[in-house]
Motif scaffolding. Structure first.
Motif, PDB file in Angstrom:
ATOM      1  N   SER A 199     -21.412 -52.821 -15.372  1.00  0.00           N
ATOM      2  CA  SER A 199     -21.578 -51.988 -14.184  1.00  0.00           C
ATOM      3  C   SER A 199     -20.513 -52.293 -13.140  1.00  0.00           C
ATOM      4  O   SER A 199     -19.988 -53.410 -13.066  1.00  0.00           O
ATOM      5  CB  SER A 199     -22.959 -52.226 -13.571  1.00  0.00           C
ATOM      6  OG  SER A 199     -23.005 -53.508 -12.958  1.00  0.00           O
ATOM      7  N   PRO A 200     -20.187 -51.318 -12.301  1.00  0.00           N
ATOM      8  CA  PRO A 200     -19.267 -51.570 -11.184  1.00  0.00           C
ATOM      9  C   PRO A 200     -19.755 -52.694 -10.268  1.00  0.00           C
ATOM     10  O   PRO A 200     -18.967 -53.516  -9.807  1.00  0.00           O
ATOM     11  CB  PRO A 200     -19.221 -50.228 -10.450  1.00  0.00           C
ATOM     12  CG  PRO A 200     -19.546 -49.216 -11.504  1.00  0.00           C
ATOM     13  CD  PRO A 200     -20.552 -49.887 -12.391  1.00  0.00           C
ATOM     14  N   TYR A 230     -18.704 -62.619 -11.695  1.00  0.00           N
ATOM     15  CA  TYR A 230     -17.770 -62.008 -12.645  1.00  0.00           C
ATOM     16  C   TYR A 230     -16.337 -62.418 -12.334  1.00  0.00           C
ATOM     17  O   TYR A 230     -15.571 -62.796 -13.239  1.00  0.00           O
ATOM     18  CB  TYR A 230     -17.911 -60.489 -12.602  1.00  0.00           C
ATOM     19  CG  TYR A 230     -17.085 -59.789 -13.669  1.00  0.00           C
ATOM     20  CD1 TYR A 230     -17.609 -59.525 -14.926  1.00  0.00           C
ATOM     21  CD2 TYR A 230     -15.768 -59.394 -13.412  1.00  0.00           C
ATOM     22  CE1 TYR A 230     -16.861 -58.896 -15.904  1.00  0.00           C
ATOM     23  CE2 TYR A 230     -15.004 -58.768 -14.385  1.00  0.00           C
ATOM     24  CZ  TYR A 230     -15.558 -58.518 -15.627  1.00  0.00           C
ATOM     25  OH  TYR A 230     -14.803 -57.902 -16.600  1.00  0.00           O
ATOM     26  N   ARG A 231     -15.959 -62.381 -11.072  1.00  0.00           N
ATOM     27  CA  ARG A 231     -14.569 -62.671 -10.695  1.00  0.00           C
ATOM     28  C   ARG A 231     -14.199 -64.123 -10.977  1.00  0.00           C
ATOM     29  O   ARG A 231     -13.092 -64.402 -11.426  1.00  0.00           O
ATOM     30  CB  ARG A 231     -14.335 -62.334  -9.219  1.00  0.00           C
ATOM     31  CG  ARG A 231     -14.424 -60.838  -8.900  1.00  0.00           C
ATOM     32  CD  ARG A 231     -13.744 -60.521  -7.567  1.00  0.00           C
ATOM     33  NE  ARG A 231     -14.270 -61.343  -6.486  1.00  0.00           N
ATOM     34  CZ  ARG A 231     -15.330 -61.025  -5.750  1.00  0.00           C
ATOM     35  NH1 ARG A 231     -16.000 -59.915  -5.997  1.00  0.00           N
ATOM     36  NH2 ARG A 231     -15.728 -61.805  -4.765  1.00  0.00           N
ATOM     37  N   ASP A 234     -20.922 -48.246 -16.402  1.00  0.00           N
ATOM     38  CA  ASP A 234     -22.178 -47.506 -16.507  1.00  0.00           C
ATOM     39  C   ASP A 234     -23.296 -48.378 -15.939  1.00  0.00           C
ATOM     40  O   ASP A 234     -23.747 -49.326 -16.589  1.00  0.00           O
ATOM     41  CB  ASP A 234     -22.441 -47.155 -17.970  1.00  0.00           C
ATOM     42  CG  ASP A 234     -23.636 -46.244 -18.162  1.00  0.00           C
ATOM     43  OD1 ASP A 234     -24.592 -46.342 -17.366  1.00  0.00           O
ATOM     44  OD2 ASP A 234     -23.629 -45.448 -19.127  1.00  0.00           O
ATOM     45  N   GLU A 235     -23.738 -48.062 -14.726  1.00  0.00           N
ATOM     46  CA  GLU A 235     -24.751 -48.877 -14.050  1.00  0.00           C
ATOM     47  C   GLU A 235     -26.072 -48.877 -14.814  1.00  0.00           C
ATOM     48  O   GLU A 235     -26.722 -49.921 -14.959  1.00  0.00           O
ATOM     49  CB  GLU A 235     -24.963 -48.343 -12.630  1.00  0.00           C
ATOM     50  CG  GLU A 235     -25.619 -49.338 -11.688  1.00  0.00           C
ATOM     51  CD  GLU A 235     -24.647 -50.372 -11.141  1.00  0.00           C
ATOM     52  OE1 GLU A 235     -25.029 -51.548 -11.089  1.00  0.00           O
ATOM     53  OE2 GLU A 235     -23.516 -49.993 -10.771  1.00  0.00           O
ATOM     54  N   LYS A 275     -28.200 -55.985 -19.389  1.00  0.00           N
ATOM     55  CA  LYS A 275     -27.649 -57.197 -18.780  1.00  0.00           C
ATOM     56  C   LYS A 275     -28.391 -58.464 -19.178  1.00  0.00           C
ATOM     57  O   LYS A 275     -27.807 -59.553 -19.169  1.00  0.00           O
ATOM     58  CB  LYS A 275     -27.613 -57.057 -17.264  1.00  0.00           C
ATOM     59  CG  LYS A 275     -28.981 -56.957 -16.588  1.00  0.00           C
ATOM     60  CD  LYS A 275     -28.822 -56.791 -15.083  1.00  0.00           C
ATOM     61  CE  LYS A 275     -30.163 -56.661 -14.382  1.00  0.00           C
ATOM     62  NZ  LYS A 275     -29.992 -56.487 -12.909  1.00  0.00           N
ATOM     63  N   GLN A 276     -29.660 -58.344 -19.552  1.00  0.00           N
ATOM     64  CA  GLN A 276     -30.399 -59.530 -19.969  1.00  0.00           C
ATOM     65  C   GLN A 276     -29.749 -60.172 -21.191  1.00  0.00           C
ATOM     66  O   GLN A 276     -29.765 -61.393 -21.344  1.00  0.00           O
ATOM     67  CB  GLN A 276     -31.855 -59.170 -20.272  1.00  0.00           C
ATOM     68  CG  GLN A 276     -32.737 -60.381 -20.570  1.00  0.00           C
ATOM     69  CD  GLN A 276     -34.198 -59.998 -20.730  1.00  0.00           C
ATOM     70  OE1 GLN A 276     -34.576 -58.838 -20.582  1.00  0.00           O
ATOM     71  NE2 GLN A 276     -35.025 -60.981 -21.022  1.00  0.00           N
ATOM     72  N   ILE A 277     -29.174 -59.352 -22.045  1.00  0.00           N
ATOM     73  CA  ILE A 277     -28.455 -59.862 -23.218  1.00  0.00           C
ATOM     74  C   ILE A 277     -27.124 -60.467 -22.788  1.00  0.00           C
ATOM     75  O   ILE A 277     -26.811 -61.615 -23.104  1.00  0.00           O
ATOM     76  CB  ILE A 277     -28.229 -58.743 -24.252  1.00  0.00           C
ATOM     77  CG1 ILE A 277     -29.556 -58.247 -24.814  1.00  0.00           C
ATOM     78  CG2 ILE A 277     -27.322 -59.241 -25.387  1.00  0.00           C
ATOM     79  CD1 ILE A 277     -29.420 -57.035 -25.716  1.00  0.00           C
ATOM     80  N   PHE A 278     -26.325 -59.697 -22.054  1.00  0.00           N
ATOM     81  CA  PHE A 278     -24.968 -60.133 -21.719  1.00  0.00           C
ATOM     82  C   PHE A 278     -24.939 -61.381 -20.853  1.00  0.00           C
ATOM     83  O   PHE A 278     -24.026 -62.202 -20.970  1.00  0.00           O
ATOM     84  CB  PHE A 278     -24.225 -58.995 -21.013  1.00  0.00           C
ATOM     85  CG  PHE A 278     -23.938 -57.812 -21.886  1.00  0.00           C
ATOM     86  CD1 PHE A 278     -23.142 -57.934 -23.008  1.00  0.00           C
ATOM     87  CD2 PHE A 278     -24.464 -56.561 -21.582  1.00  0.00           C
ATOM     88  CE1 PHE A 278     -22.865 -56.846 -23.816  1.00  0.00           C
ATOM     89  CE2 PHE A 278     -24.198 -55.469 -22.382  1.00  0.00           C
ATOM     90  CZ  PHE A 278     -23.400 -55.612 -23.513  1.00  0.00           C
TER      91      PHE A 278
END
Length: 424
Positions: A289-290, A298-299, A327-328, A335-338
């Motif tokens: 997601s953005p 992330y950064r 894609d939000e 996201k729980q996986i990633f």
């Protein structure tokens, strides 16, 4: 004469197709590289033809036929010279089949142990793109080499592959096999305090996550070493500079770890599916997601500015994905996986106390940058890390099969085997 000429032209064209993959100028043993790909391309074409003539699912047929062809060749190729006198037996560690290699040198003392996880994207095959099919037996010669040169008992783990065994299946199997071996080590003449894990590509991923899970389990001792050979450690950014370089070097759909292949591996591992709409999100790098791409986490984990300037060469680097791309909704569902550190070891909150690491990266490899970043994260946590980079190496040169052994692959072996022998 006319028929002979037509046959000659067709045969020449077919041979040219097989022997003409994109080969960057910096690769060593370029003809052997071409020959290696010609063999796998021929197997893949045979598999596709067989699939057309048979009933059933095309993907499964391609997997089965190609894998059978490679195993048939491997079964007839002797591997004893890689580890003279090494004795191989088969076992089951907590439900997972393993091959066990005992070195020929006898000793009254307990030996070190080494658990190896082979690469291959956690998949027996990728139906749409990859010509590469790897099995535990493919790595028989390498396992013998480790056992012989390190004088260690080696366990070659035959974990189950995607799509039937999606996340966290392979991780659970890897950890369970290692834990079983550690708790039964002395039965195999192994010191449980002198056990290393290691692997290439996806096997490097399993080794890194297993090292973390072992550290978290107080019922077993910590691992001694983790050997990560061009490890695959993330699926969040398929637009790293190394991905862009790989596209320039090999083409958008060529090579062992081009973006489409890695997108399929990621989709299979995360979701057990390689549906085009899923794979397409990874290829376009829009599965994140953005909002998360703009986050501090992330950064500080995947920011391209964390890489050496030399890794962001303007001849191939066009910048990072735009923060607003993504894609939000898909991210919120996935996201729980990633974000799970078992899926993305970069998100291990505390790396302190993880075992000494040997991280190898290659210049012709889309995974170069994530290997570098993971090594830096380990270093910042105080882990003893040796990072070795081979600029002229390509992903796969370490070990592709017992039939194709490359000089640079032998050097890579000698370097990490010497490291293991000194430290284990």
């Amino acid at each position: 004469m006319g028929k002979f000429l037509i046959f000659s032209v067709l045969a020449t064209a077919f041979l040219a197709y097989l022997l003409n993959p994109a080969v960057p100028g910096g690769l060593e043993e370029r003809f052997k590289y071409r020959s290696f790909f010609a063999f796998f391309n021929a197997c893949h074409l045979w598999a596709e033809l067989s699939s057309m003539l048979s009933s059933g699912d095309r993907s499964n047929n391609v997997v089965m036929v190609t894998n059978n062809a490679i195993c048939l060749l491997a079964d007839h190729y002797p591997t004893d010279h890689f580890g003279p006198g090494v004795i191989t037996t088969e076992g089951v560690f907590d439900g997972t089949r393993v091959l066990i290699y005992r070195p020929p040198m006898t000793s009254d003392q307990l030996l070190p142990g080494f658990v190896y996880f082979h690469g291959g994207g956690l998949a027996l095959a990728t139906a749409n793109f990859s010509p590469l099919f790897l099995t535990t037996e493919t790595f028989d010669g390498l396992a013998k080499k480790i056992a012989y040169h390190v004088n260690a008992v080696v366990v070659n783990v035959d974990y189950d592959t995607t799509p039937n065994n999606k996340f966290p299946g392979p991780v659970n199997q890897a950890f369970a096999a290692v834990k079983w071996f550690m708790t039964h080590a002395e039965e195999y003449g192994v010191d449980p305090n002198r056990i290393a894990v290691g692997g290439d590509s996806a096997g490097g991923y399993l080794s890194s996550v297993t090292s973390y899970l072992v550290r978290e389990d107080d019922s077993i001792p910590n691992l001694k070493l983790q050997i990560l050979i061009y490890p695959w450690t993330q699926c969040l950014d398929l637009n790293f500079p190394s991905y862009q370089k790989y596209t320039m070097d090999f083409g958008p759909n060529e090579g062992i770890v081009c973006r489409p292949i890695m997108a399929e591996f990621c989709s299979l591992h995360a979701f057990g599916s390689a549906r085009q709409e899923l794979v397409g999100k990874f290829i376009e790098n829009k599965h994140v997601s953005p909002s998360f791409r703009k986050s501090a986490l992330y950064r500080k984990t995947f920011g391209h500015e964390l890489l050496p300037a030399a890794y962001r060469d303007n001849s191939y680097y066009n910048g990072a994905s735009q923060p607003d791309e993504g894609d939000e909704d898909f991210w919120n569902e996935s996201k729980q996986i990633f974000l799970d550190p078992r899926f993305t070891p970069h998100f291990i909150k505390n790396m302190t106390g993880l075992p000494t690491a040997y991280v190898m990266t290659a210049g012709y490899d889309s995974l170069r940058d994530e290997g570098y970043l993971y090594a830096q994260q380990l270093k910042k946590a105080g882990v003893d890390v040796t990072l070795v980079h081979y600029e002229r190496a390509w992903h796969g040169v370490h070990w592709v099969s017992p039939e194709f052994v490359f000089r640079l692959g032998e050097k890579i072996h000698n370097d990490f085997l010497n490291f293991v022998k000194e430290r284990l």
